[in-house]
Every structure is written in structure tokens, then in C-alpha cells.
Design a protein around this motif. Structure first.
Motif, PDB file in Angstrom:
ATOM      1  N   ARG A   1       0.833  -1.193   0.000  1.00  0.00           N
ATOM      2  CA  ARG A   1       0.000   0.000   0.000  1.00  0.00           C
ATOM      3  C   ARG A   1       0.877   1.255   0.000  1.00  0.00           C
ATOM      4  O   ARG A   1       2.098   1.197   0.155  1.00  0.00           O
ATOM      5  CB  ARG A   1      -0.908   0.000   1.229  1.00  0.00           C
ATOM      6  N   LEU A   2       0.247   2.406  -0.119  1.00  0.00           N
ATOM      7  CA  LEU A   2       0.986   3.665  -0.139  1.00  0.00           C
ATOM      8  C   LEU A   2       1.623   3.923   1.221  1.00  0.00           C
ATOM      9  O   LEU A   2       0.958   3.835   2.259  1.00  0.00           O
ATOM     10  CB  LEU A   2       0.033   4.813  -0.503  1.00  0.00           C
ATOM     11  N   LEU A   3       2.881   4.260   1.207  1.00  0.00           N
ATOM     12  CA  LEU A   3       3.614   4.505   2.444  1.00  0.00           C
ATOM     13  C   LEU A   3       4.114   5.950   2.466  1.00  0.00           C
ATOM     14  O   LEU A   3       4.985   6.313   1.669  1.00  0.00           O
ATOM     15  CB  LEU A   3       4.799   3.545   2.570  1.00  0.00           C
ATOM     16  N   PRO A   4       3.582   6.792   3.337  1.00  0.00           N
ATOM     17  CA  PRO A   4       4.037   8.193   3.415  1.00  0.00           C
ATOM     18  C   PRO A   4       5.440   8.297   3.990  1.00  0.00           C
ATOM     19  O   PRO A   4       5.858   7.456   4.802  1.00  0.00           O
ATOM     20  CB  PRO A   4       3.004   8.842   4.348  1.00  0.00           C
ATOM     21  N   LYS A   5       6.170   9.318   3.585  1.00  0.00           N
ATOM     22  CA  LYS A   5       7.537   9.518   4.058  1.00  0.00           C
ATOM     23  C   LYS A   5       7.578  10.189   5.425  1.00  0.00           C
ATOM     24  O   LYS A   5       8.598  10.138   6.115  1.00  0.00           O
ATOM     25  CB  LYS A   5       8.322  10.375   3.048  1.00  0.00           C
TER      26      LYS A   5
ATOM     27  N   GLY B   1      -0.035   6.794  -6.178  1.00  0.00           N
ATOM     28  CA  GLY B   1       0.993   7.384  -5.314  1.00  0.00           C
ATOM     29  C   GLY B   1       0.518   8.596  -4.543  1.00  0.00           C
ATOM     30  O   GLY B   1      -0.609   9.077  -4.711  1.00  0.00           O
ATOM     31  N   ILE B   2       1.410   9.080  -3.701  1.00  0.00           N
ATOM     32  CA  ILE B   2       1.130  10.240  -2.852  1.00  0.00           C
ATOM     33  C   ILE B   2       1.697  11.491  -3.519  1.00  0.00           C
ATOM     34  O   ILE B   2       2.894  11.554  -3.821  1.00  0.00           O
ATOM     35  CB  ILE B   2       1.760  10.046  -1.454  1.00  0.00           C
TER      36      ILE B   2
ATOM     37  N   MET C   1       0.838  20.709   0.317  1.00  0.00           N
ATOM     38  CA  MET C   1       1.087  19.293   0.593  1.00  0.00           C
ATOM     39  C   MET C   1       2.452  18.965   0.003  1.00  0.00           C
ATOM     40  O   MET C   1       2.628  19.028  -1.214  1.00  0.00           O
ATOM     41  CB  MET C   1       0.004  18.425  -0.046  1.00  0.00           C
ATOM     42  N   ARG C   2       3.405  18.626   0.855  1.00  0.00           N
ATOM     43  CA  ARG C   2       4.776  18.390   0.383  1.00  0.00           C
ATOM     44  C   ARG C   2       5.252  16.976   0.737  1.00  0.00           C
ATOM     45  O   ARG C   2       4.535  16.210   1.359  1.00  0.00           O
ATOM     46  CB  ARG C   2       5.729  19.424   0.981  1.00  0.00           C
ATOM     47  N   GLU C   3       6.486  16.688   0.324  1.00  0.00           N
ATOM     48  CA  GLU C   3       7.140  15.404   0.620  1.00  0.00           C
ATOM     49  C   GLU C   3       6.318  14.213   0.134  1.00  0.00           C
ATOM     50  O   GLU C   3       6.138  13.220   0.838  1.00  0.00           O
ATOM     51  CB  GLU C   3       7.410  15.286   2.125  1.00  0.00           C
TER      52      GLU C   3
END
Length: 312
Positions: A45-49, A100-101, A120-122
Motif C-alpha cells: 500500500r501507499l507509504l508516506p515519508k 501514489g502520494i 502538501m509536500r514530501e
């Protein structure tokens, strides 16, 4: 005889199809039907940094924090979750469909005392940088994503309509601040009016106020700088603060002396050295105020103009 010939011809044709099919390229990658497939393991799944910044800004917008809004354009679905993130999902059944994010809630964009957008960054990596998105807030009858674009590579722009932005004062910054920060802003305005600071200095002060309020995110370098300033205990802005610190350190020195005496440890002071904490602090306290603020008293009647200029 004709029947046997027909049967033989059919068998040859079938064998030909089988051999030609054997020459087809085998796709070794698994068909995931897009990374947003709910049947995928959690690891895919999508993994935020990073975690999103704390919720900030106008209180009446906080009710949007537990909601998400979608917008479909061509084969892509965009999802905006205020104060959380922005994601993009390719609505196809390709084995490597993109999902993706595009950014994680970071900070506000402020212009002319008004919240104009959410940054919204990173987000996910994009060549040498990370994806980022600016969400513009405009007045609308309903809460919805109205437009999505990509002005430059991996930098996205979303337009979010909401009735919560329709009142003329709904997005003003000043009312969201604490009383202490409002007073700092008022003082900065007065200093600018009295020409004690420049326009650049005024903007710098406002930026610091917004960072303290949690509306803007201070850079990592600035956070390190703040920590280093705290370590410089002998640098004081006012005589009053210096006297207060002097009394505090004197009390600590006395406590340490008493502790040494209690344990029978002889305390010796080298009178020839003038670099002890007591001597240095006493010297700072007895220094004239005009030296502490880095300017001569007769050059700046208010006593603070030298500080503003030194910081600009």
C-alpha cells in the motif's frame, strides 16, 4: 479418404497455433490491477515519508479533517484529504498502474493576511525531488474538488470549492492567532509605521509569528539554529533578562558549593583567573545597556532600532 484428409488438415492447423503461441513473450511481473487494489498485502500500500503537520488555521475548517474528496480526470482519480494528504490513482487494469502520494499536509500559504492555499509536500519521489501539491481554497456551494493541473513537472495544483470560504473574513489569519501573537503582530506593525524596521524586516517578523503559530513549518536549519541559541546562555537581549539569569546561576553556584561542603570536598577558587562563571556574569550585568543591544543610546532613542537592523 476425404474425411481423413480434412482431419489431418485440422490437426496440422491446431499444432501450428500451439507452436506460434509458444513463441509469445511471457510477462513475468504479477498483475496487481493497480497498487490501490484492496486485496494487496499491506506492505504494497501507499507509504508516506512523514507524518502530516498538526491541524492549524481557521477553526471552522477543522471539520474537513476527517473527510476526503475525489476528482476524476481521464484515467486518473485524485483524492484530497484536508490536513492529511493528496493521492493519485490510475484507474486502469495495467499490471503497473500508478498509485501514489502527491503530497502530505505541510503548511499554509499566506498572502496579505489571508490563507490562500494548503501546501502538501514530501510526496512520492519524482526524479531528483519529491512531488508536492498546492490546494487553493475558493468559495463554492458544496465541498468538492473542482480542478486539477500540473503546472510544472511533479508540482500539482488543486482547486477546492467550499462554502466555508465564502465569508469575507473566513480566511483571515489575524483572528486565528493567540493574544500573545496578535500583540507581537501589532508591535511589528507599529515598528514599521515608525520606520524602526524595513519592509523586509517586517515580513521576517511576520514569518516568525506564523511559524510560532504553527501555520508555517520552520526549516530544519532554523530549528537547529533555535537550539543553538538556547545554549548561548550569556547572550542576553535586555538587562532585566541578564539580571534574572545572573540570580539563577548564582543560586545554582551556591547550591553546588553547599553540596561540596556537605561531602567534605574542599572548594578552591583561583583568584588570579577572571574567567569564572561568577566573574563573567557580573561583568555582563554591570555592562551598560547601550553595549548590550549593540548600539549607542544616542543613536537610537527607542533603544531597539539597532537590534532590528542587525537582524535584517
Amino acid at each position: 479418404m476425404a474425411a481423413w484428409a480434412l482431419l489431418l488438415a485440422l490437426l496440422n492447423a491446431g499444432f501450428g497455433l500451439f507452436t506460434s503461441a509458444g513463441k509469445m513473450k511471457i510477462v513475468e511481473e504479477p498483475n496487481t490491477f493497480g497498487l490501490n487494489n484492496p486485496f494487496l498485502p499491506q506492505t504494497n500500500r501507499l507509504l508516506p515519508k512523514m507524518a502530516p503537520s498538526p491541524i492549524s488555521g481557521p477553526a471552522h475548517l477543522f471539520r474537513l479533517a476527517d473527510k476526503c474528496f475525489s476528482f476524476v480526470e481521464s484515467t486518473y482519480k485524485y483524492e484530497f484529504c484536508p490536513f492529511h494528504n493528496v493521492t493519485q490513482h490510475e484507474q486502469t487494469f495495467r499490471w503497473n498502474a500508478y498509485s501514489g502520494i502527491l503530497g502530505i499536509w505541510h503548511e499554509w500559504e499566506i498572502y496579505n493576511n489571508t490563507f490562500v492555499g494548503m501546501w502538501m509536500r514530501e510526496g512520492d519521489s519524482c526524479e531528483t525531488k519529491n512531488r508536492e501539491t498546492k490546494v487553493l481554497l475558493i468559495c463554492g456551494k458544496n465541498n468538492k474538488l473542482a480542478h486539477v493541473s500540473e503546472p510544472s513537472t511533479c508540482v500539482y495544483s488543486l482547486t477546492f470549492e467550499t462554502p466555508l470560504a465564502c465569508h469575507p473574513h473566513s480566511l483571515l489569519v489575524y483572528p486565528t492567532l493567540t493574544e500573545v501573537l496578535r500583540r507581537k503582530w501589532d508591535e511589528a506593525e507599529q515598528s514599521l509605521y515608525d520606520e524602526l524596521i524595513t519592509e523586509q524586516g517586517y515580513k521576517k517578523l511576520l514569518k516568525e509569528i506564523f511559524e510560532e503559530a504553527g501555520l508555517l513549518r520552520a526549516t530544519e536549519e532554523k530549528e537547529i539554529e533555535k537550539k543553538n541559541k538556547k545554549l548561548k546562555s550569556l547572550e542576553f537581549e535586555t538587562v532585566e533578562k541578564c539580571n534574572k539569569e545572573y540570580k539563577k546561576l548564582s543560586k545554582e553556584i551556591k547550591r553546588l558549593k553547599d553540596l561540596l561542603t556537605e561531602h567534605g570536598i574542599v572548594y578552591e577558587r583561583n583568584s588570579a583567573e577572571n574567567t569564572s562563571a561568577e566573574h563573567v556574569i557580573h561583568k555582563v550585568v554591570t555592562t551598560k545597556p547601550s553595549v548590550l543591544n549593540g548600539s549607542k543610546a544616542n543613536e537610537h532613542p527607542r533603544g531597539d532600532a539597532g537590534i532590528w537592523n542587525d537582524t535584517l
